[in-house]
Scaffold this active site. Structure first.
Site, PDB file in Angstrom:
ATOM      1  N   GLU A 147       0.831  -1.201   0.000  1.00 47.30           N
ATOM      2  CA  GLU A 147       0.000   0.000   0.000  1.00 47.30           C
ATOM      3  C   GLU A 147       0.867   1.254   0.000  1.00 47.30           C
ATOM      4  OE1 GLU A 147      -3.716   1.769   2.597  1.00 47.30           O
ATOM      5  OE2 GLU A 147      -1.871   1.299   3.663  1.00 47.30           O
ATOM      6  N   LYS A 150      -8.921   3.942  -2.135  1.00 49.52           N
ATOM      7  CA  LYS A 150      -9.300   3.452  -0.804  1.00 49.52           C
ATOM      8  C   LYS A 150     -10.572   4.148  -0.320  1.00 49.52           C
ATOM      9  CE  LYS A 150      -7.148   2.493   3.690  1.00 49.52           C
ATOM     10  NZ  LYS A 150      -5.887   2.598   4.453  1.00 49.52           N
ATOM     11  N   CYS A 167      -5.249  -2.134   2.824  1.00 50.46           N
ATOM     12  CA  CYS A 167      -5.068  -2.057   4.273  1.00 50.46           C
ATOM     13  C   CYS A 167      -6.363  -2.358   5.039  1.00 50.46           C
ATOM     14  CB  CYS A 167      -4.480  -0.698   4.618  1.00 50.46           C
ATOM     15  SG  CYS A 167      -3.720  -0.559   6.246  1.00 50.46           S
TER      16      CYS A 167
END
Length: 316
Positions: A45, A136, A170
């Site tokens: 990430e 994200k 994540c």
């Protein structure tokens, strides 16, 4: 054999907040993996150009603090604008070596004005084509001080040999509904990318594998105090409170039964290889299939908005 897929987990450190130098390191890793006949390589990430570690070290939540404004501006300058062709060299390597790539970037999104940045996971297929850019959905805690929230456009899966591969960033991996969105598209190889540290990967990797009866690859980066470039704005303020190790890796692979194929690897930089056998997916789906025979869509059903969000729509 079409049911076998050789993968590489690129557990590397960025040249922190230096996109050109980090890109060179990524390209070198791709070439190294290709020489080993790898078919999929995954990077962590926000690897390109790095995770915003300074926020926890420089009073990141303080309003109008010059140190945070100047580091943030440096961060934005080193973010990637996909539309400008800044990943073209990576795409060319994917095509040259017939290797698929998942790469965590900081994206300076053109369709959102080009000034805010998003933590994005990019999938490049073996023909060198960018097939999805997943922003994200929900930055975690102090990440919200520098990252903007994304949208559902990147909740996509991709065919790779017999596998159907998808990925999340994540702590998105802890969100049941985005996971379900990918399961419903047929995902059986799940990619989870992290900034680093086994405390993130050691539990959720096996849990997702057991829940979905899929392979799960978790890839983390590395970061040590000595990895902060001396030319970083306000480097003294960052180092004043920095621990020796900020990210210790923890990259790993779990099989469709939830057991380790590769246990979390700590404090070691380099590529981690493994070959996956698709038949194991069918074996484990025999008694549980979370969106198939062990589901009740007449009782519970998920609706997913995959529209790419933008503030302005132009009709000219």
């Amino acid at each position: 054999m079409n049911n076998l897929l050789k993968v590489a987990l690129a557990q590397i450190s960025p040249v922190w907040l230096d996109k050109e130098a980090t890109l060179k390191k990524i390209e070198s890793s791709i070439a190294e993996a290709a020489a080993q006949k790898t078919e999929l390589i995954v990077f962590g990430e926000a690897l390109l150009p790095g995770y915003p570690f300074w926020l926890a070290l420089t009073e990141g939540a303080s309003w109008d603090l010059k140190v945070n404004k100047e580091i943030h501006a440096h961060y934005v300058r080193n973010a990637i604008q996909v539309e400008a062709g800044e990943l073209d060299a990576v795409c060319n390597l994917a095509k040259e070596h017939s290797i698929a790539i998942y790469l965590g970037i900081m994206e300076r999104a053109k369709n959102r004005g080009g000034h805010s940045i998003y933590c994005s996971l990019v999938y490049i297929n073996e023909q060198g084509e960018i097939k999805s850019v997943h922003r994200k959905l929900q930055p975690t805690y102090d990440e919200r001080l520098t990252w903007a929230p994304g949208d559902g456009n990147g909740l996509q899966v991709h065919s790779l040999k017999e596998f159907t591969v998808g990925g999340l960033n994540c702590w998105e991996n802890w969100m049941p509904l985005p996971r379900t969105a990918l399961y419903g598209l047929g995902e059986n190889l799940h990619i989870a990318v992290w900034p680093g540290s086994d405390h993130n990967t050691k539990d959720i990797t096996r849990f997702i594998a057991r829940e979905s009866r899929s392979y799960v690859i978790s890839v983390s980066s590395l970061m040590k105090r000595t990895d902060f470039p001396k030319a970083t704005p306000h480097i003294e303020a960052i180092l004043e409170k920095s621990p020796e190790v900020l990210a210790n890796g923890g990259s790993c692979i779990a099989g469709p039964d939830g057991e380790w194929l590769v246990e979390p690897v700590l404090d070691t930089e380099g590529l981690i290889y493994h070959t996956l056998d698709f038949n194991r997916v069918y074996e484990e789906r025999q008694n549980f299939d979370v969106v198939g025979h062990y589901s009740r869509p007449d009782v519970t059903k998920l609706t997913v908005n995959r529209e790419r969000q933008s503030t302005v729509a132009y009709t000219d």
